[in-house]
Design a protein around this motif. Structure first.
Motif, PDB file in Angstrom:
ATOM      1  N   THR A 193       0.834  -1.208   0.000  1.00 56.47           N
ATOM      2  CA  THR A 193       0.000   0.000   0.000  1.00 56.47           C
ATOM      3  C   THR A 193       0.864   1.252   0.000  1.00 56.47           C
ATOM      4  OG1 THR A 193      -1.713  -1.171   1.228  1.00 56.47           O
ATOM      5  CG2 THR A 193      -1.814   1.233   1.246  1.00 56.47           C
ATOM      6  N   ARG A 194       1.942   1.244   0.807  1.00 59.23           N
ATOM      7  CA  ARG A 194       2.796   2.422   0.886  1.00 59.23           C
ATOM      8  C   ARG A 194       3.539   2.648  -0.426  1.00 59.23           C
ATOM      9  NH1 ARG A 194       7.725   2.918   2.556  1.00 59.23           N
ATOM     10  NH2 ARG A 194       7.766   0.885   3.553  1.00 59.23           N
ATOM     11  N   ASN A 195       3.930   1.571  -1.095  1.00 56.89           N
ATOM     12  CA  ASN A 195       4.596   1.725  -2.384  1.00 56.89           C
ATOM     13  C   ASN A 195       3.649   2.311  -3.426  1.00 56.89           C
ATOM     14  OD1 ASN A 195       7.078   0.791  -1.527  1.00 56.89           O
ATOM     15  ND2 ASN A 195       6.612  -1.353  -2.020  1.00 56.89           N
ATOM     16  N   LEU A 196       2.359   1.942  -3.330  1.00 60.29           N
ATOM     17  CA  LEU A 196       1.375   2.548  -4.233  1.00 60.29           C
ATOM     18  C   LEU A 196       1.258   4.040  -3.949  1.00 60.29           C
ATOM     19  CD1 LEU A 196      -1.466  -0.145  -4.217  1.00 60.29           C
ATOM     20  CD2 LEU A 196       0.098   0.401  -6.097  1.00 60.29           C
ATOM     21  N   GLN A 197       1.270   4.389  -2.655  1.00 58.11           N
ATOM     22  CA  GLN A 197       1.202   5.808  -2.290  1.00 58.11           C
ATOM     23  C   GLN A 197       2.438   6.544  -2.782  1.00 58.11           C
ATOM     24  OE1 GLN A 197       0.777   5.369   1.938  1.00 58.11           O
ATOM     25  NE2 GLN A 197      -1.457   5.209   1.851  1.00 58.11           N
ATOM     26  N   ARG A 198       3.619   5.898  -2.653  1.00 55.00           N
ATOM     27  CA  ARG A 198       4.836   6.545  -3.139  1.00 55.00           C
ATOM     28  C   ARG A 198       4.778   6.717  -4.653  1.00 55.00           C
ATOM     29  NH1 ARG A 198       8.566   3.240  -1.342  1.00 55.00           N
ATOM     30  NH2 ARG A 198       9.126   4.440   0.480  1.00 55.00           N
ATOM     31  N   GLY A 199       4.222   5.715  -5.346  1.00 52.04           N
ATOM     32  CA  GLY A 199       4.089   5.830  -6.796  1.00 52.04           C
ATOM     33  C   GLY A 199       3.194   6.993  -7.179  1.00 52.04           C
ATOM     34  N   ALA A 200       2.121   7.206  -6.380  1.00 50.34           N
ATOM     35  CA  ALA A 200       1.236   8.334  -6.654  1.00 50.34           C
ATOM     36  C   ALA A 200       1.971   9.654  -6.452  1.00 50.34           C
ATOM     37  CB  ALA A 200       0.013   8.265  -5.744  1.00 50.34           C
ATOM     38  N   ARG A 201       2.822   9.704  -5.410  1.00 55.07           N
ATOM     39  CA  ARG A 201       3.596  10.924  -5.178  1.00 55.07           C
ATOM     40  C   ARG A 201       4.573  11.165  -6.304  1.00 55.07           C
ATOM     41  NH1 ARG A 201       4.430   8.993   0.022  1.00 55.07           N
ATOM     42  NH2 ARG A 201       6.647   8.770  -0.351  1.00 55.07           N
ATOM     43  N   GLN A 202       5.172  10.077  -6.813  1.00 55.47           N
ATOM     44  CA  GLN A 202       6.160  10.236  -7.865  1.00 55.47           C
ATOM     45  C   GLN A 202       5.546  10.718  -9.166  1.00 55.47           C
ATOM     46  OE1 GLN A 202       7.952   6.346  -7.809  1.00 55.47           O
ATOM     47  NE2 GLN A 202       9.534   6.957  -6.347  1.00 55.47           N
ATOM     48  N   ALA A 275      14.412  -4.540   9.977  1.00 51.42           N
ATOM     49  CA  ALA A 275      12.992  -4.218  10.118  1.00 51.42           C
ATOM     50  C   ALA A 275      12.666  -2.863   9.516  1.00 51.42           C
ATOM     51  CB  ALA A 275      12.597  -4.238  11.591  1.00 51.42           C
ATOM     52  N   PHE A 276      13.598  -1.913   9.602  1.00 53.86           N
ATOM     53  CA  PHE A 276      13.315  -0.567   9.140  1.00 53.86           C
ATOM     54  C   PHE A 276      13.864  -0.286   7.751  1.00 53.86           C
ATOM     55  CE2 PHE A 276      12.146  -0.200  13.455  1.00 53.86           C
ATOM     56  CZ  PHE A 276      11.174   0.783  13.472  1.00 53.86           C
ATOM     57  N   ARG A 277      14.306  -1.329   7.077  1.00 55.43           N
ATOM     58  CA  ARG A 277      14.835  -1.133   5.728  1.00 55.43           C
ATOM     59  C   ARG A 277      13.776  -0.503   4.814  1.00 55.43           C
ATOM     60  NH1 ARG A 277      19.162  -3.237   3.153  1.00 55.43           N
ATOM     61  NH2 ARG A 277      19.591  -4.602   4.906  1.00 55.43           N
ATOM     62  N   ALA A 278      12.536  -0.979   4.908  1.00 55.28           N
ATOM     63  CA  ALA A 278      11.486  -0.444   4.025  1.00 55.28           C
ATOM     64  C   ALA A 278      11.121   0.987   4.409  1.00 55.28           C
ATOM     65  CB  ALA A 278      10.244  -1.334   4.095  1.00 55.28           C
ATOM     66  N   GLU A 281      13.251   3.521   2.949  1.00 51.78           N
ATOM     67  CA  GLU A 281      13.225   3.675   1.495  1.00 51.78           C
ATOM     68  C   GLU A 281      12.921   5.117   1.102  1.00 51.78           C
ATOM     69  OE1 GLU A 281      10.521   0.820  -0.053  1.00 51.78           O
ATOM     70  OE2 GLU A 281      11.848  -0.879   0.321  1.00 51.78           O
ATOM     71  N   GLU A 282      12.310   5.887   2.025  1.00 53.50           N
ATOM     72  CA  GLU A 282      12.108   7.309   1.766  1.00 53.50           C
ATOM     73  C   GLU A 282      13.450   7.976   1.492  1.00 53.50           C
ATOM     74  OE1 GLU A 282       9.311   8.567   1.287  1.00 53.50           O
ATOM     75  OE2 GLU A 282       7.938   7.134   2.200  1.00 53.50           O
ATOM     76  N   VAL A 310      25.408   3.145   8.773  1.00 48.00           N
ATOM     77  CA  VAL A 310      24.064   2.564   8.704  1.00 48.00           C
ATOM     78  C   VAL A 310      23.491   2.717   7.302  1.00 48.00           C
ATOM     79  CG1 VAL A 310      21.705   2.721   9.551  1.00 48.00           C
ATOM     80  CG2 VAL A 310      23.592   2.880  11.159  1.00 48.00           C
ATOM     81  N   LEU A 311      23.694   3.881   6.680  1.00 47.65           N
ATOM     82  CA  LEU A 311      23.195   4.082   5.317  1.00 47.65           C
ATOM     83  C   LEU A 311      23.839   3.096   4.354  1.00 47.65           C
ATOM     84  CD1 LEU A 311      23.075   7.985   5.149  1.00 47.65           C
ATOM     85  CD2 LEU A 311      21.128   6.426   5.196  1.00 47.65           C
ATOM     86  N   GLU A 312      25.127   2.831   4.542  1.00 48.04           N
ATOM     87  CA  GLU A 312      25.797   1.845   3.689  1.00 48.04           C
ATOM     88  C   GLU A 312      25.233   0.452   3.917  1.00 48.04           C
ATOM     89  OE1 GLU A 312      29.873   2.377   4.673  1.00 48.04           O
ATOM     90  OE2 GLU A 312      30.064   4.296   3.598  1.00 48.04           O
ATOM     91  N   ARG A 313      24.894   0.125   5.182  1.00 50.77           N
ATOM     92  CA  ARG A 313      24.288  -1.186   5.476  1.00 50.77           C
ATOM     93  C   ARG A 313      22.931  -1.309   4.799  1.00 50.77           C
ATOM     94  NH1 ARG A 313      24.408  -1.839  11.873  1.00 50.77           N
ATOM     95  NH2 ARG A 313      23.331  -3.804  11.393  1.00 50.77           N
ATOM     96  N   LEU A 314      22.274  -0.163   4.570  1.00 47.72           N
ATOM     97  CA  LEU A 314      20.970  -0.165   3.896  1.00 47.72           C
ATOM     98  C   LEU A 314      21.126  -0.135   2.383  1.00 47.72           C
ATOM     99  CD1 LEU A 314      19.161   2.338   6.261  1.00 47.72           C
ATOM    100  CD2 LEU A 314      18.555  -0.056   5.959  1.00 47.72           C
ATOM    101  N   GLY A 315      22.374  -0.142   1.901  1.00 45.92           N
ATOM    102  CA  GLY A 315      22.607  -0.154   0.461  1.00 45.92           C
ATOM    103  C   GLY A 315      22.485   1.204  -0.195  1.00 45.92           C
ATOM    104  N   ILE A 316      22.616   2.292   0.588  1.00 47.40           N
ATOM    105  CA  ILE A 316      22.521   3.637   0.030  1.00 47.40           C
ATOM    106  C   ILE A 316      23.930   4.171  -0.165  1.00 47.40           C
ATOM    107  CG2 ILE A 316      21.718   6.001   0.448  1.00 47.40           C
ATOM    108  CD1 ILE A 316      19.454   4.787   2.128  1.00 47.40           C
TER     109      ILE A 316
END
Length: 435
Positions: A193-202, A275-278, A281-282, A310-316
């Motif tokens: 649901t949140r990804n759909l909301q993000r898609g709408a924002r994009q 747990a907070f990886r998603a 995603e913001e 931490v950002l590197e651990r999240l793949g950013i």
């Protein structure tokens, strides 16, 4: 002694904080700073800190982490202060936690358990609560052996299986596995649901800006200052947990979306990183990242390094991102050093601000606008009667020049993101756009 974390309804409890300082530990911050942070974590959990100490650790004792002498010393402190809880600012194995609880006759919480409990109290959104519970259950699953020690005396059975105690452990593991599976399914649906909301924002051509930083660096105060919102902003570790999004107006009037995210901390438990990886995603999707630093803290460099880790651990990958360092809490810096600090900020490409007073915030917004404004200008011709198209360009782009033509048409030079340009061409096919 139960392995459960502190109950939410429990009255304030007296606590002793122990930071084991491992010999040879590679760290940018000293043991006193680490102990101070552990005290802050305990206070964020409403514990009454009655004593706090650094315990040098030359070598780890497998059964209790500490040696016999230190265990006895802390036991004496526990009795002298009548403390209910001992917080060990390190990761404990289930066996170490059980043995220390027996030795100290008190509830023992390690660093991971402490942070998990704080997160559990602070989560407000459905997704945040699901994420915290998933992390907590993953942590508790490894500690089930402690939960059923009161059944050990009932061991027995028929010879081909364990007694009731062991059966209970296995049954509880199955219940936990079922609950974890259910949580993962619920989280997948929430995230869909949140990804759909993000898609709408994009689909809106607004640039996205994300705040990141060490916990208590002042992100929420800055968020409120920039957006005129009223997000909880307290001088407390992990005051903000769930991501918050608001509209932000850039100096030229264009809107942007600003997101406030959970604060980072050194040695963030891996259960929570996953747990907070998603949620974070913001940050991954942001056009600009604002790394907010508490520049008045003696630990600011070490904290910045922890955030980057931490950002590197999240793949950013920060090397490929538009990032602005925001040196916050300038109002707390000694006035004699302010000019020197301002010079350091300019040389580092950072922006010196005080979210509390608003100092430097306009300069920060101008810097953000410049970073999201790197698209080459395009020429747009709108025929007469296309006022809606012109208004759209002013709302979603940056108009550099405007010239009215005798026939009522308008010629504009405007900067648009590629996404905004594509949307404009779809909405207003009668307008002519030349790159």
């Amino acid at each position: 002694m139960s392995s459960k974390l502190i109950e939410r309804e429990a009255p304030p409890q007296g606590a002793i904080i122990v930071h084991p300082e491992r010999e040879g530990r590679a760290s940018a911050r000293g043991p006193d700073a680490r102990l101070e942070e552990a005290v802050g974590l305990a206070q964020a959990l409403d514990l009454q800190v009655r004593d706090a100490l650094v315990a040098p650790l030359r070598r780890m004792t497998p059964a209790t982490l500490f040696g016999k002498g230190k265990v006895a010393e802390i036991a004496d402190l526990r009795h002298a202060h009548e403390a209910d809880v001992i917080v060990v600012d390190d990761a404990l194995t289930p066996v170490q936690q059980r043995n220390l609880e027996k030795a100290w006759d008190a509830k023992v919480i390690d660093r991971t358990g402490l942070i998990l409990e704080i997160f559990a109290r602070r989560a407000r959104t459905r997704e945040g609560r699901l994420q915290v519970e998933l992390a907590r259950l993953s942590y508790e699953r490894s500690r089930l052996v402690r939960t059923w020690t009161h059944l050990e005396r009932q061991r027995g059975g028929f010879g081909f299986m364990g007694g009731p105690g062991e059966t209970q452990i296995e049954a509880d593991r199955r219940l936990l596995a079922d609950r974890i599976g259910k949580l993962k399914r619920e989280l997948a649906e929430v995230r869909r649901t949140r990804n759909l909301q993000r898609g709408a924002r994009q689909r809106h051509p607004f640039p996205a800006v994300a705040l990141v930083g060490y916990t208590n660096a002042g992100k929420s105060t800055l968020f409120n200052r920039l957006t005129e919102a009223e997000v909880l902003a307290e001088d407390m570790l992990f005051a903000t947990l769930d991501p918050t999004l608001r509209m932000l107006k850039l100096p030229d009037g264009r809107p942007a979306i600003l997101s406030d995210t959970v604060g980072f901390i050194s040695e963030l438990p891996h259960e929570l990183v996953e747990a907070f990886r998603a949620t974070l995603e913001e940050v991954r999707e942001a056009d600009v990242i604002l790394h907010v630093r508490d520049i008045a803290s003696e630990e600011t460099d070490a904290q910045a390094a922890d955030v980057r880790q931490v950002l590197e651990r999240l793949g950013i990958d920060l090397e490929d991102r538009k990032l602005i360092e925001v040196w916050n809490k300038a109002d707390l810096v000694d006035p004699e050093h302010r000019s020197e600090l301002a010079g350091d900020a300019r040389r580092a490409g950072a922006v010196l601000v005080s979210a509390a007073s608003g100092e430097g915030c306009e300069a920060l917004l101008e810097t953000v606008a410049a970073l999201v404004d790197e698209a080459a200008p395009v020429e747009v011709h709108t025929p007469a009667g296309e006022g809606a198209a012109i208004a759209w360009l002013y709302r979603h782009g940056r108009v550099l020049e405007r010239e009215s033509e005798p026939d009522g048409g308008v010629h504009l030079t405007v900067k648009l993101t590629a996404q905004a340009q594509g949307q404009f061409e779809q909405l207003f096919p009668h307008a002519e756009v030349r790159g």
